[in-house]
Design an enzyme around this catalytic site. Structure first.
Site, short mmCIF file in Angstrom:
data_model
loop_
_atom_site.label_atom_id
_atom_site.label_comp_id
_atom_site.label_asym_id
_atom_site.label_seq_id
_atom_site.Cartn_x
_atom_site.Cartn_y
_atom_site.Cartn_z
N TYR A 72 0.84 -1.21 0.00
CA TYR A 72 0.00 0.00 0.00
C TYR A 72 0.87 1.25 0.00
O TYR A 72 0.60 2.21 -0.72
CB TYR A 72 -0.91 0.00 1.24
N PHE A 124 -7.11 19.95 -24.89
CA PHE A 124 -7.75 18.66 -25.12
C PHE A 124 -9.13 18.68 -24.45
O PHE A 124 -9.35 19.42 -23.50
CB PHE A 124 -6.87 17.56 -24.53
N LYS A 258 -0.91 6.84 -23.75
CA LYS A 258 -0.44 7.23 -25.08
C LYS A 258 1.05 6.88 -25.18
O LYS A 258 1.38 5.71 -25.36
CB LYS A 258 -0.68 8.72 -25.32
N HIS A 450 -21.57 12.72 -28.23
CA HIS A 450 -21.04 11.85 -29.29
C HIS A 450 -20.86 10.41 -28.84
O HIS A 450 -20.93 9.49 -29.64
CB HIS A 450 -19.72 12.41 -29.83
C1 LIG Z 1 -5.77 11.47 -23.72
C2 LIG Z 1 -5.43 12.84 -23.37
C3 LIG Z 1 -5.79 13.38 -22.12
C4 LIG Z 1 -6.66 12.64 -21.12
O1 LIG Z 1 -6.08 11.46 -20.74
P1 LIG Z 1 -6.94 10.14 -20.37
O2 LIG Z 1 -5.87 9.17 -20.02
O3 LIG Z 1 -7.74 9.77 -21.55
O4 LIG Z 1 -7.78 10.49 -19.19
C5 LIG Z 1 -5.40 14.68 -21.84
N1 LIG Z 1 -4.71 15.40 -22.72
C6 LIG Z 1 -4.33 14.92 -23.92
C7 LIG Z 1 -3.55 15.76 -24.86
C8 LIG Z 1 -4.69 13.62 -24.28
O5 LIG Z 1 -4.35 13.15 -25.48
#
Ligand SMILES: *Cc1c(COP(=O)(O)O)cnc(C)c1O
Length: 459
Positions: A72, A124, A258, A450
């Site tokens: 933890y 974003f 990402k 959407h």
């Molecule tokens: C995906 C993304 C986010 C949000 O992240 P999540 O992991 O989807 O919550 C914020 N800013 C940018 C530029 C992103 O591409």
């Protein structure tokens, strides 16, 4: 003969995907109310809905998962991740979160108050959401070139420095918690921001006593574009460029789904200890204790390795090549898209692609449905459905660009898949003149429509 480009990995495990018939797809998309989010993934052959959390982890990442420490407090996995973040970004402190928007939630809870103003290159949507939720104002300052898909500009993600300075001059310093630089600029089509522009923003921020936040989801892809496109950076390593980028910031939020090539995870990192301390309470309230936040130990271990692999030149070269290759194929076939090809996706220009569909019938969505019916490929609409209604008048907003985003997951698809995608787009393009009608809405939610909207073919 010069050797052609090839990937810097080979495949150790495979996941079967299935083709389907056009008749089956027509049935499935109808059942899904012509909303691609409603499709079961089994009904999709190639899934380009998003590059978020859809990457393939490496053998080293899976091995790291087995070594995850689920304590933890004070877990080894936390310290591994801390090491990776400190080494790669140069930020001294961090808080783990379950994904990028959670990082925004933690940071903005501490620094954003009602009536604040946050200028940026282009926020974003979750960032914008978290700012507006706090009754503050996000202001986009993209460069003009970003709105013209046919202009080839190496850094279409840049911030317009004049617009930025106008805002910094207009509002008192205490109402501007930070300037937000999103790298790469997702809203502009995965377009990078140049180091020169980053320096320019940082200099203005300093002049007006304002902090700089990097929204960093695709920071490594951005660094690759700086290396390959910006004078003076060709000889620098990706890591050197990354650490220079972050040297101009006070903090960063990260969606690790990402560029860190994990399926779930994120963090906020800080230069100043006092900012880190201000955020700790919110991390504990919303995410979890300071040394795990929203992640399992194993996830933090995989993320530590993912940060290393995601900033490896050979990996990035393969990734960007793959997206560029799709762009080249589309050039060959005369399919219009946001030029030059971005880091993580191709954004097909639906208005140019389907000139006969009226904007009231959702042009990019129409193209998305056509591409799915043609070949079982799922993209995502970046157009009037996403732009939603004006909160006051409740009228539909029609953005300048109607785009179909084809996001390419990391290390997932092969060159033959890319050929298949390009051929499918060509086929739809060849009969685009016969596509004259789009869709109308039968059901929608009050916000973020959407995701769940229901449609029928326009009558
Ligand atoms: C995906 C993304 C986010 C949000 O992240 P999540 O992991 O989807 O919550 C914020 N800013 C940018 C530029 C992103 O591409």
């Amino acid at each position: 003969m010069e050797l052609p480009f090839a990937e810097s990995y080979k495949i150790k495990m495979v996941e079967p995907i299935r083709k389907s018939t056009r008749a089956a797809r027509e049935e499935w998309i109808k059942e899904a109310h012509y909303n691609l989010f409603n499709l079961k993934s089994d009904a999709v052959y190639i899934d380009l809905l998003t590059d978020s959390g859809t990457g393939a982890m490496s053998d080293r990442q899976w091995a790291a998962m087995m070594e995850g420490d689920e304590s933890y407090a004070g877990a080894r996995s936390f310290y591994k991740l801390q090491d990776a973040i400190q080494t790669i970004t140069g930020f001294s402190h961090f808080l783990p979160t379950h994904q990028g928007r959670a990082a925004e939630n933690v940071l903005f809870s501490a620094i954003v108050k009602p009536d604040d103003v946050l200028p940026g290159n282009a926020h974003f949507d979750t960032t914008k959401g978290h700012i507006e939720f706090r009754k503050a104002l996000p202001i986009d300052c993209p460069v003009e070139e970003a709105a013209d898909t046919s202009v080839d500009h190496p850094f279409k993600g840049n911030m317009d420095l004049h617009k930025l300075e106008t805002i910094l001059r207009r509002y008192p310093q205490k109402r501007i918690p930070c300037v937000v630089i999103t790298i790469t600029n997702n809203s502009a089509g995965g377009q990078p921001v140049s180091m020169e522009n980053i320096k320019g923003v940082a200099a203005l921020a300093k002049k007006y006593g304002v902090k700089v936040l990097f929204d960093s989801a695709r920071f490594a892809e951005n660094a690759y574009f700086i290396k390959t496109r910006e004078p003076g950076y060709a000889k620098k390593s990706i890591r050197e460029i990354v650490s220079e980028i972050f040297s101009y910031g006070d903090f960063m939020t990260m969606s690790a789904k990402k560029d860190a090539i994990v399926n779930m995870g994120g963090f906020v990192a800080f230069r100043h200890e006092e900012d880190w301390k201000k955020c700790q309470m919110f991390n504990i309230m919303y995410e979890g204790y300071l040394t795990y936040g929203g992640m399992s130990g194993r996830d933090m271990s995989a993320l530590a390795v993912g940060l290393e692999e995601g900033t490896d030149y050979d990996y990035l070269d393969g990734r960007i090549h793959q997206v560029a290759y799709l762009g080249q194929k589309l050039d060959e076939y005369g399919v219009p898209y946001q030029r030059p090809a971005g880091g993580h996706a191709i954004f097909v220009d639906a208005k140019k692609f389907l000139p006969r569909v009226p904007k009231e019938e959702f042009i990019a969505q129409t193209l998305g449905v056509e591409l799915y019916k043609e070949a079982g490929i799922r993209g995502v609409e970046i157009g009037a459905l996403l732009a939603d209604r004006d909160p006051k008048t409740r009228l539909n907003r029609y953005p300048t660009l109607e785009l179909l985003r084809l996001a390419i997951p990391r290390r997932v698809y092969t060159h033959s898949h890319i050929d298949y995608i390009a051929a499918a787009l060509k086929n739809v393009h060849d009969r685009s003149k016969t596509i004259t009608r789009g869709y109308e809405i039968t059901k929608e939610m009050a916000i973020m429509r959407h995701f769940t909207v229901q449609l029928i073919p326009a009558r």
